[in-house]
Design a protein around this motif. Structure first.
Motif, PDB file in Angstrom:
ATOM      1  N   GLY A  13       0.794  -1.229   0.000  1.00 13.24           N
ATOM      2  CA  GLY A  13       0.000   0.000   0.000  1.00 13.24           C
ATOM      3  C   GLY A  13       0.813   1.260   0.000  1.00 13.24           C
ATOM      4  N   THR A  14       2.148   1.158   0.089  1.00 12.80           N
ATOM      5  CA  THR A  14       2.998   2.347   0.092  1.00 12.80           C
ATOM      6  C   THR A  14       3.112   2.937  -1.311  1.00 12.80           C
ATOM      7  OG1 THR A  14       4.992   1.040  -0.279  1.00 12.80           O
ATOM      8  CG2 THR A  14       4.384   1.471   2.023  1.00 12.80           C
ATOM      9  N   PHE A  15       3.557   4.183  -1.362  1.00 12.56           N
ATOM     10  CA  PHE A  15       3.859   4.797  -2.651  1.00 12.56           C
ATOM     11  C   PHE A  15       4.983   4.030  -3.352  1.00 12.56           C
ATOM     12  CE2 PHE A  15       1.991   8.570  -0.515  1.00 12.56           C
ATOM     13  CZ  PHE A  15       1.006   8.859  -1.448  1.00 12.56           C
ATOM     14  N   THR A  16       5.917   3.476  -2.569  1.00 15.24           N
ATOM     15  CA  THR A  16       7.011   2.722  -3.176  1.00 15.24           C
ATOM     16  C   THR A  16       6.488   1.473  -3.872  1.00 15.24           C
ATOM     17  OG1 THR A  16       8.427   3.509  -1.384  1.00 15.24           O
ATOM     18  CG2 THR A  16       9.306   1.765  -2.780  1.00 15.24           C
ATOM     19  N   GLU A  17       5.500   0.813  -3.292  1.00 14.45           N
ATOM     20  CA  GLU A  17       4.899  -0.335  -3.973  1.00 14.45           C
ATOM     21  C   GLU A  17       4.239   0.110  -5.273  1.00 14.45           C
ATOM     22  OE1 GLU A  17       2.115  -4.165  -2.917  1.00 14.45           O
ATOM     23  OE2 GLU A  17       1.367  -2.169  -2.369  1.00 14.45           O
ATOM     24  N   ALA A  18       3.574   1.272  -5.244  1.00 12.39           N
ATOM     25  CA  ALA A  18       2.965   1.796  -6.469  1.00 12.39           C
ATOM     26  C   ALA A  18       4.024   2.059  -7.533  1.00 12.39           C
ATOM     27  CB  ALA A  18       2.186   3.076  -6.165  1.00 12.39           C
ATOM     28  N   ALA A  19       5.198   2.558  -7.117  1.00 15.97           N
ATOM     29  CA  ALA A  19       6.290   2.782  -8.064  1.00 15.97           C
ATOM     30  C   ALA A  19       6.783   1.468  -8.640  1.00 15.97           C
ATOM     31  CB  ALA A  19       7.436   3.523  -7.371  1.00 15.97           C
ATOM     32  N   LEU A  20       6.920   0.454  -7.791  1.00 22.06           N
ATOM     33  CA  LEU A  20       7.330  -0.871  -8.253  1.00 22.06           C
ATOM     34  C   LEU A  20       6.357  -1.392  -9.305  1.00 22.06           C
ATOM     35  CD1 LEU A  20       8.763  -3.631  -8.146  1.00 22.06           C
ATOM     36  CD2 LEU A  20       7.504  -4.114  -6.044  1.00 22.06           C
ATOM     37  N   LEU A  21       5.067  -1.251  -9.046  1.00 20.78           N
ATOM     38  CA  LEU A  21       4.062  -1.759  -9.973  1.00 20.78           C
ATOM     39  C   LEU A  21       4.015  -0.943 -11.261  1.00 20.78           C
ATOM     40  CD1 LEU A  21       1.195  -2.575  -7.444  1.00 20.78           C
ATOM     41  CD2 LEU A  21       2.905  -4.120  -8.435  1.00 20.78           C
ATOM     42  N   ALA A  22       4.489   0.302 -11.196  1.00 21.59           N
ATOM     43  CA  ALA A  22       4.573   1.119 -12.417  1.00 21.59           C
ATOM     44  C   ALA A  22       5.764   0.708 -13.273  1.00 21.59           C
ATOM     45  CB  ALA A  22       4.678   2.601 -12.053  1.00 21.59           C
ATOM     46  N   MET A  23       6.742   0.031 -12.673  1.00 22.55           N
ATOM     47  CA  MET A  23       7.955  -0.355 -13.389  1.00 22.55           C
ATOM     48  C   MET A  23       7.876  -1.754 -13.988  1.00 22.55           C
ATOM     49  SD  MET A  23      11.056   0.989 -10.942  1.00 22.55           S
ATOM     50  CE  MET A  23      11.597   2.709 -10.945  1.00 22.55           C
ATOM     51  N   VAL A  24       7.114  -2.644 -13.347  1.00 26.29           N
ATOM     52  CA  VAL A  24       7.121  -4.053 -13.750  1.00 26.29           C
ATOM     53  C   VAL A  24       5.705  -4.597 -13.796  1.00 26.29           C
ATOM     54  CG1 VAL A  24       9.408  -4.432 -12.729  1.00 26.29           C
ATOM     55  CG2 VAL A  24       7.357  -4.905 -11.374  1.00 26.29           C
ATOM     56  N   ASP A  25       5.553  -5.712 -14.476  1.00 28.25           N
ATOM     57  CA  ASP A  25       4.302  -6.464 -14.456  1.00 28.25           C
ATOM     58  C   ASP A  25       4.264  -7.256 -13.147  1.00 28.25           C
ATOM     59  OD1 ASP A  25       2.307  -8.384 -14.703  1.00 28.25           O
ATOM     60  OD2 ASP A  25       2.630  -8.664 -16.851  1.00 28.25           O
ATOM     61  N   PRO A  26       3.288  -7.012 -12.276  1.00 28.14           N
ATOM     62  CA  PRO A  26       3.296  -7.684 -10.969  1.00 28.14           C
ATOM     63  C   PRO A  26       3.238  -9.205 -11.051  1.00 28.14           C
ATOM     64  CG  PRO A  26       1.205  -6.550 -11.363  1.00 28.14           C
ATOM     65  CD  PRO A  26       2.149  -6.098 -12.432  1.00 28.14           C
ATOM     66  N   SER A  27       2.739  -9.744 -12.170  1.00 29.61           N
ATOM     67  CA  SER A  27       2.675 -11.198 -12.307  1.00 29.61           C
ATOM     68  C   SER A  27       4.035 -11.801 -12.637  1.00 29.61           C
ATOM     69  CB  SER A  27       1.671 -11.582 -13.394  1.00 29.61           C
ATOM     70  OG  SER A  27       2.128 -11.161 -14.677  1.00 29.61           O
ATOM     71  N   GLU A  28       5.013 -10.931 -12.943  1.00 27.72           N
ATOM     72  CA  GLU A  28       6.317 -11.428 -13.373  1.00 27.72           C
ATOM     73  C   GLU A  28       7.417 -11.206 -12.345  1.00 27.72           C
ATOM     74  OE1 GLU A  28       7.097  -9.600 -17.112  1.00 27.72           O
ATOM     75  OE2 GLU A  28       5.545 -10.742 -18.179  1.00 27.72           O
ATOM     76  N   VAL A  29       7.043 -10.750 -11.136  1.00 24.18           N
ATOM     77  CA  VAL A  29       8.039 -10.517 -10.087  1.00 24.18           C
ATOM     78  C   VAL A  29       7.489 -11.000  -8.757  1.00 24.18           C
ATOM     79  CG1 VAL A  29       8.900  -8.471 -11.291  1.00 24.18           C
ATOM     80  CG2 VAL A  29       7.225  -8.206  -9.454  1.00 24.18           C
ATOM     81  N   GLU A  30       8.395 -11.182  -7.798  1.00 23.82           N
ATOM     82  CA  GLU A  30       8.010 -11.427  -6.410  1.00 23.82           C
ATOM     83  C   GLU A  30       8.360 -10.180  -5.612  1.00 23.82           C
ATOM     84  OE1 GLU A  30       9.113 -14.254  -2.572  1.00 23.82           O
ATOM     85  OE2 GLU A  30       9.903 -14.759  -4.567  1.00 23.82           O
ATOM     86  N   ALA A  31       7.335  -9.520  -5.072  1.00 28.46           N
ATOM     87  CA  ALA A  31       7.538  -8.299  -4.305  1.00 28.46           C
ATOM     88  C   ALA A  31       7.802  -8.649  -2.852  1.00 28.46           C
ATOM     89  CB  ALA A  31       6.324  -7.389  -4.418  1.00 28.46           C
ATOM     90  N   VAL A  32       8.871  -8.069  -2.285  1.00 25.04           N
ATOM     91  CA  VAL A  32       9.302  -8.396  -0.925  1.00 25.04           C
ATOM     92  C   VAL A  32       9.297  -7.111  -0.096  1.00 25.04           C
ATOM     93  CG1 VAL A  32      11.140  -9.367   0.496  1.00 25.04           C
ATOM     94  CG2 VAL A  32      10.761 -10.248  -1.831  1.00 25.04           C
ATOM     95  N   PRO A  33       8.346  -6.935   0.816  1.00 28.37           N
ATOM     96  CA  PRO A  33       8.320  -5.698   1.614  1.00 28.37           C
ATOM     97  C   PRO A  33       9.495  -5.637   2.582  1.00 28.37           C
ATOM     98  CG  PRO A  33       6.658  -7.246   2.381  1.00 28.37           C
ATOM     99  CD  PRO A  33       7.230  -7.836   1.133  1.00 28.37           C
ATOM    100  N   ALA A  34      10.044  -4.440   2.749  1.00 30.21           N
ATOM    101  CA  ALA A  34      11.138  -4.204   3.692  1.00 30.21           C
ATOM    102  C   ALA A  34      10.725  -3.100   4.652  1.00 30.21           C
ATOM    103  CB  ALA A  34      12.410  -3.806   2.947  1.00 30.21           C
ATOM    104  N   ILE A  35      11.318  -3.111   5.831  1.00 29.76           N
ATOM    105  CA  ILE A  35      10.905  -2.152   6.854  1.00 29.76           C
ATOM    106  C   ILE A  35      11.418  -0.741   6.571  1.00 29.76           C
ATOM    107  CG2 ILE A  35      12.855  -2.541   8.413  1.00 29.76           C
ATOM    108  CD1 ILE A  35      10.797  -2.344  10.737  1.00 29.76           C
ATOM    109  N   ASP A  36      12.543  -0.628   5.835  1.00 35.88           N
ATOM    110  CA  ASP A  36      13.079   0.688   5.508  1.00 35.88           C
ATOM    111  C   ASP A  36      14.002   0.581   4.294  1.00 35.88           C
ATOM    112  OD1 ASP A  36      15.455  -0.406   6.524  1.00 35.88           O
ATOM    113  OD2 ASP A  36      15.231   0.587   8.470  1.00 35.88           O
ATOM    114  N   VAL A  37      14.484   1.732   3.839  1.00 35.52           N
ATOM    115  CA  VAL A  37      15.339   1.785   2.659  1.00 35.52           C
ATOM    116  C   VAL A  37      16.644   1.021   2.894  1.00 35.52           C
ATOM    117  CG1 VAL A  37      16.783   3.350   1.296  1.00 35.52           C
ATOM    118  CG2 VAL A  37      14.391   3.918   1.719  1.00 35.52           C
ATOM    119  N   LEU A  38      17.244   1.178   4.064  1.00 34.23           N
ATOM    120  CA  LEU A  38      18.507   0.500   4.359  1.00 34.23           C
ATOM    121  C   LEU A  38      18.353  -1.010   4.235  1.00 34.23           C
ATOM    122  CD1 LEU A  38      18.825   3.381   5.710  1.00 34.23           C
ATOM    123  CD2 LEU A  38      20.440   2.278   7.270  1.00 34.23           C
TER     124      LEU A  38
END
Length: 310
Positions: A13-38
């Motif tokens: 639900g983050t803006f970063t997830e929205a950016a990820l989905l704007a870059m790739v087809d979600p069916s073709e990647v595994e998205a891994v949430p992280a607690i912070d940028v580091l």
């Protein structure tokens, strides 16, 4: 076949997830949430994921220092692409909460900064509570967290979590946007598109008058325009700074390659963080005398002089 793994600032639900989905087809990647940028960038360095998508710059606060500093230090990473997304928020709260009841608001520090004037006007005196992400703040609120009555959330997330929207379109700047980059381990640089950006970190040779000018002249003399330059404190030399730079152009272009060679000759540290397509897609303006053809003709002329042809 194993899907490529992408780390991003979570939870979902983050803006970063929205950016990820704007870059790739979600069916073709595994998205891994992280607690912070580091954590997201460390996962790339450690080989736990293939790529990370992180925010690097926004139109309100400028560079995202956690990203800039983490890219600049440690095992090499490179930027492989970018996307720019408009950013505005919803003020969300648990059902039955009135905006007059809000004494504390939670969000990511950059979200709070992007809404500073709106919050001061609409919620004067409310305490600002920093969260690991805007989505995390909304999620904690939905799960009954105490200490704040409202959160700044990406549009639509509050409704999905069962929260009420107290205000929509929350932002100090109606045109606010955030730039996100895809980061991976070093690989062959993609071919130039004619609308590219190169990101660097440069340490000056010493702290003296004119040192920064001399560094900038490496770009100016070759017709390379800088779209961003920011100073960052050097951890190894207190009181001195390195410079994070976005230059318009690609390392395969002679003008950019020669600028990099000039930087390498005259500065102790030059960290190359990638040449990649710019999100705007606008062709890079070429200063007269600095095109690939101009450099090729000049090299041929010098070679002719060496051979006795004048």
């Amino acid at each position: 076949m194993t899907l490529p793994r992408y780390a991003y600032l979570g939870p979902s639900g983050t803006f970063t997830e929205a950016a990820l989905l704007a870059m790739v087809d979600p069916s073709e990647v595994e998205a891994v949430p992280a607690i912070d940028v580091l954590t997201a960038l460390a996962a790339v360095r450690d080989g736990d994921v293939d790529y990370a998508v992180v925010a690097i710059e926004n139109t309100v606060e400028g560079g995202v220092t956690a990203t800039l500093d983490t890219l600049a230090a440690g095992a090499p990473l490179v930027i492989l692409g970018e996307v720019v997304l408009p950013v505005s928020f919803e003020l969300v709260a648990r059902p039955g909460t009135a905006i007059e009841d809000v004494t504390a608001v939670a969000a990511h520090s950059h979200g709070l900064a992007q809404c500073r004037r709106w919050l001061a006007d609409r919620l004067p005196g409310a305490v600002h509570v920093s969260a690991t992400s805007n989505a995390a703040a909304a999620g904690e609120l939905a799960q009954g967290a105490t200490g704040f009555e409202a959160a700044l959330a990406p549009p639509g997330l509050g409704a999905r979590l069962g929260l009420e929207v107290l205000a929509a379109g929350v932002a100090d700047n109606a045109h606010a946007a955030t730039r996100f980059v895809k980061v991976g381990r070093p690989t062959a640089v993609p071919a130039p598109t004619g609308a590219d950006k190169t990101t660097l970190v440069v340490h000056l040779p010493d702290d003296r008058a004119g040192a920064l000018l001399e560094m900038l002249e490496q770009f100016a003399a070759r017709g390379v325009n800088l779209s961003r330059i920011e100073s960052r404190p050097r951890s190894d030399r207190p009181g001195e700074y390195s410079f994070s730079i976005d230059a318009l152009g690609h390392i395969d272009e002679p003008r950019m390659a020669e600028a990099l060679m000039g930087l390498r000759r005259t500065n102790p540290v030059v960290t190359f963080l990638g040449s990649y397509p710019a999100a705007t897609g606008y062709p890079t303006p070429i200063t007269p005398g600095t095109s690939a053809e101009d450099f090729s003709e000049a090299r041929a002329w010098v070679q002719g002089l060496r051979s006795g042809r004048h």
